[in-house]
Design a protein around this motif. Structure first.
Motif, mmCIF file in Angstrom:
data_model
loop_
_atom_site.group_PDB
_atom_site.id
_atom_site.type_symbol
_atom_site.label_atom_id
_atom_site.label_comp_id
_atom_site.label_asym_id
_atom_site.label_seq_id
_atom_site.Cartn_x
_atom_site.Cartn_y
_atom_site.Cartn_z
ATOM 1 N N MET A 1 42.251 -18.818 -32.269
ATOM 2 C CA MET A 1 40.861 -18.447 -32.477
ATOM 3 C C MET A 1 39.961 -19.392 -31.679
ATOM 4 O O MET A 1 39.991 -19.373 -30.470
ATOM 5 N N LEU A 2 39.161 -20.199 -32.320
ATOM 6 C CA LEU A 2 38.292 -21.150 -31.630
ATOM 7 C C LEU A 2 38.935 -22.528 -31.658
ATOM 8 O O LEU A 2 39.268 -23.032 -32.718
ATOM 9 N N ASN A 3 39.064 -23.117 -30.497
ATOM 10 C CA ASN A 3 39.655 -24.450 -30.406
ATOM 11 C C ASN A 3 38.549 -25.492 -30.607
ATOM 12 O O ASN A 3 37.700 -25.665 -29.723
ATOM 13 N N PRO A 4 38.525 -26.181 -31.736
ATOM 14 C CA PRO A 4 37.441 -27.139 -31.999
ATOM 15 C C PRO A 4 37.399 -28.292 -30.991
ATOM 16 O O PRO A 4 36.315 -28.783 -30.671
ATOM 17 N N ASP A 5 38.562 -28.704 -30.486
ATOM 18 C CA ASP A 5 38.562 -29.802 -29.511
ATOM 19 C C ASP A 5 37.902 -29.386 -28.207
ATOM 20 O O ASP A 5 37.129 -30.151 -27.613
ATOM 21 N N LEU A 6 38.190 -28.166 -27.757
ATOM 22 C CA LEU A 6 37.563 -27.663 -26.531
ATOM 23 C C LEU A 6 36.062 -27.473 -26.729
ATOM 24 O O LEU A 6 35.262 -27.822 -25.853
ATOM 25 N N LEU A 7 35.679 -26.939 -27.875
ATOM 26 C CA LEU A 7 34.250 -26.766 -28.174
ATOM 27 C C LEU A 7 33.527 -28.108 -28.219
ATOM 28 O O LEU A 7 32.407 -28.235 -27.695
ATOM 29 N N MET A 8 34.157 -29.096 -28.822
ATOM 30 C CA MET A 8 33.542 -30.425 -28.901
ATOM 31 C C MET A 8 33.396 -31.036 -27.508
ATOM 32 O O MET A 8 32.365 -31.648 -27.194
ATOM 33 N N ALA A 9 34.414 -30.844 -26.658
ATOM 34 C CA ALA A 9 34.337 -31.367 -25.297
ATOM 35 C C ALA A 9 33.210 -30.688 -24.513
ATOM 36 O O ALA A 9 32.443 -31.362 -23.798
ATOM 37 N N LEU A 10 33.080 -29.368 -24.655
ATOM 38 C CA LEU A 10 31.981 -28.655 -24.000
ATOM 39 C C LEU A 10 30.624 -29.108 -24.530
ATOM 40 O O LEU A 10 29.656 -29.240 -23.776
ATOM 41 N N HIS A 11 30.566 -29.325 -25.827
ATOM 42 C CA HIS A 11 29.328 -29.789 -26.460
ATOM 43 C C HIS A 11 28.913 -31.153 -25.891
ATOM 44 O O HIS A 11 27.754 -31.354 -25.505
ATOM 45 N N TYR A 12 29.861 -32.083 -25.813
ATOM 46 C CA TYR A 12 29.551 -33.409 -25.274
ATOM 47 C C TYR A 12 29.201 -33.351 -23.790
ATOM 48 O O TYR A 12 28.296 -34.060 -23.336
ATOM 49 N N LEU A 53 21.003 -24.512 -23.791
ATOM 50 C CA LEU A 53 21.622 -23.277 -24.254
ATOM 51 C C LEU A 53 23.101 -23.499 -24.592
ATOM 52 O O LEU A 53 23.589 -23.031 -25.629
ATOM 53 N N LEU A 54 23.799 -24.239 -23.752
ATOM 54 C CA LEU A 54 25.213 -24.520 -23.996
ATOM 55 C C LEU A 54 25.397 -25.382 -25.254
ATOM 56 O O LEU A 54 26.329 -25.160 -26.026
ATOM 57 N N ILE A 55 24.500 -26.332 -25.462
ATOM 58 C CA ILE A 55 24.558 -27.156 -26.678
ATOM 59 C C ILE A 55 24.374 -26.280 -27.911
ATOM 60 O O ILE A 55 25.091 -26.420 -28.907
ATOM 61 N N PHE A 56 23.426 -25.369 -27.845
ATOM 62 C CA PHE A 56 23.181 -24.481 -28.986
ATOM 63 C C PHE A 56 24.391 -23.589 -29.261
ATOM 64 O O PHE A 56 24.845 -23.471 -30.409
ATOM 65 N N ILE A 57 24.929 -22.955 -28.220
ATOM 66 C CA ILE A 57 26.056 -22.036 -28.397
ATOM 67 C C ILE A 57 27.287 -22.773 -28.928
ATOM 68 O O ILE A 57 27.931 -22.323 -29.883
ATOM 69 N N THR A 58 27.613 -23.907 -28.314
ATOM 70 C CA THR A 58 28.795 -24.643 -28.782
ATOM 71 C C THR A 58 28.572 -25.215 -30.178
ATOM 72 O O THR A 58 29.504 -25.304 -30.967
ATOM 73 N N GLY A 59 27.330 -25.583 -30.489
ATOM 74 C CA GLY A 59 27.032 -26.072 -31.842
ATOM 75 C C GLY A 59 27.235 -25.002 -32.893
ATOM 76 O O GLY A 59 27.806 -25.262 -33.954
ATOM 77 N N VAL A 60 26.781 -23.796 -32.611
ATOM 78 C CA VAL A 60 26.981 -22.687 -33.552
ATOM 79 C C VAL A 60 28.470 -22.389 -33.698
ATOM 80 O O VAL A 60 28.971 -22.186 -34.813
ATOM 81 N N LEU A 61 29.196 -22.381 -32.584
ATOM 82 C CA LEU A 61 30.636 -22.118 -32.653
ATOM 83 C C LEU A 61 31.376 -23.229 -33.397
ATOM 84 O O LEU A 61 32.354 -22.963 -34.102
ATOM 85 N N LEU A 62 30.916 -24.471 -33.242
ATOM 86 C CA LEU A 62 31.535 -25.570 -33.983
ATOM 87 C C LEU A 62 31.305 -25.430 -35.483
ATOM 88 O O LEU A 62 32.190 -25.734 -36.291
ATOM 89 N N VAL A 63 30.115 -24.980 -35.866
ATOM 90 C CA VAL A 63 29.846 -24.759 -37.289
ATOM 91 C C VAL A 63 30.754 -23.652 -37.817
ATOM 92 O O VAL A 63 31.315 -23.768 -38.908
ATOM 93 N N LEU A 64 30.932 -22.597 -37.042
ATOM 94 C CA LEU A 64 31.791 -21.501 -37.479
ATOM 95 C C LEU A 64 33.259 -21.907 -37.515
ATOM 96 O O LEU A 64 34.025 -21.394 -38.342
ATOM 97 N N ALA A 65 33.668 -22.813 -36.634
ATOM 98 C CA ALA A 65 35.062 -23.252 -36.592
ATOM 99 C C ALA A 65 35.346 -24.360 -37.601
ATOM 100 O O ALA A 65 36.497 -24.718 -37.807
ATOM 101 N N HIS A 66 34.307 -24.915 -38.207
ATOM 102 C CA HIS A 66 34.472 -26.016 -39.163
ATOM 103 C C HIS A 66 35.166 -25.517 -40.416
ATOM 104 O O HIS A 66 34.992 -24.368 -40.830
ATOM 105 N N SER A 67 35.933 -26.389 -41.029
ATOM 106 C CA SER A 67 36.702 -25.984 -42.219
ATOM 107 C C SER A 67 35.807 -25.732 -43.429
ATOM 108 O O SER A 67 36.155 -24.948 -44.305
ATOM 109 N N GLU A 68 34.651 -26.390 -43.477
ATOM 110 C CA GLU A 68 33.732 -26.199 -44.599
ATOM 111 C C GLU A 68 32.801 -25.017 -44.314
ATOM 112 O O GLU A 68 32.630 -24.592 -43.179
ATOM 113 N N GLN A 69 32.192 -24.518 -45.345
ATOM 114 C CA GLN A 69 31.221 -23.441 -45.207
ATOM 115 C C GLN A 69 29.948 -23.977 -44.542
ATOM 116 O O GLN A 69 29.597 -25.156 -44.717
ATOM 117 N N PRO A 70 29.230 -23.147 -43.777
ATOM 118 C CA PRO A 70 27.970 -23.607 -43.171
ATOM 119 C C PRO A 70 26.956 -24.102 -44.203
ATOM 120 O O PRO A 70 26.179 -25.012 -43.918
#
Length: 146
Positions: A1-12, A53-70
Motif C-alpha cells: 500500500m503506502l510505504n511510510p519510509d518513502l513518504l517520509m523521505a519525500l516529505h523531508y 504542494l508536495l509537503i501537503f500531499i505527503t503529509g496527508v498520505l503520512l496521516v493516512l498511512a499512520h497506525s493511529e486514527q487521524p
C-alpha cells in the motif's frame, strides 16, 4: 500500500527544497533587480510552491498511512500547532507569489519590474517569517511525536 519510509523521505526532501527556495528568494529579492535576477526569483518561487504542494500531499498520505486514527493525531496539541504554522506559512506565501506572478507581463516586454519600498519591506519580512516558521515546525514535530 503506502510505504511510510518513502513518504517520509519525500516529505523531508520537499522541506529541504522549500528551505532552499525561500532562502534563494530572500537573497535574490531587492530593489533594482535585473531581468535575469527576476527570472531566477520566479523560478525559486515556482519551486517553493511545488515544494509546499508536495509537503501537503505527503503529509496527508503520512496521516493516512499512520497506525493511529487521524482524530488521535489531531488531538495532539503539538501536531495541531504544526499544522497551524504550516497553514500560516502557505497563506503568507500568497503575497510574494502574487507580486512575482504579476511581473511576468513586464518580463515579456523586456522590462525589469519596479519594486516599491513598501513591497520590499513586506516581501522581506514575509520571507523572514517563513524561514522562522520552517525552523519552528520541526521543533513542534518532535513535540507531536512524544
Amino acid at each position: 500500500m503506502l510505504n511510510p519510509d518513502l513518504l517520509m523521505a519525500l516529505h523531508y526532501c520537499a522541506v529541504i527544497i522549500l528551505t532552499g527556495a525561500i532562502t534563494s528568494e530572500y537573497f535574490l529579492f531587492r530593489r533594482g533587480m535585473s531581468i535575469e535576477q527576476v527570472r531566477k526569483l520566479l523560478l525559486a518561487d515556482g519551486l517553493a510552491a511545488l515544494a509546499l504542494l508536495l509537503i501537503f500531499i505527503t503529509g496527508v498520505l503520512l496521516v493516512l498511512a499512520h497506525s493511529e486514527q487521524p482524530a488521535v493525531l489531531l488531538a495532539n496539541p503539538g501536531y495541531r500547532n504544526k499544522l497551524l504554522l504550516f497553514c500560516l506559512m502557505v497563506i503568507s506565501f500568497g503575497y510574494p507569489s502574487h507580486l512575482f506572478y504579476r511581473w511576468r507581463r513586464s518580463l515579456r516586454h523586456g522590462r525589469a519590474p519596479m519594486v516599491s519600498i513598501q513591497q520590499q519591506f513586506w516581501v522581506i519580512w514575509i520571507l523572514r517569517g517563513n524561514l522562522l516558521l520552517l525552523a519552528l515546525i520541526p521543533l513542534l514535530a518532535t513535540l507531536a511525536s512524544s
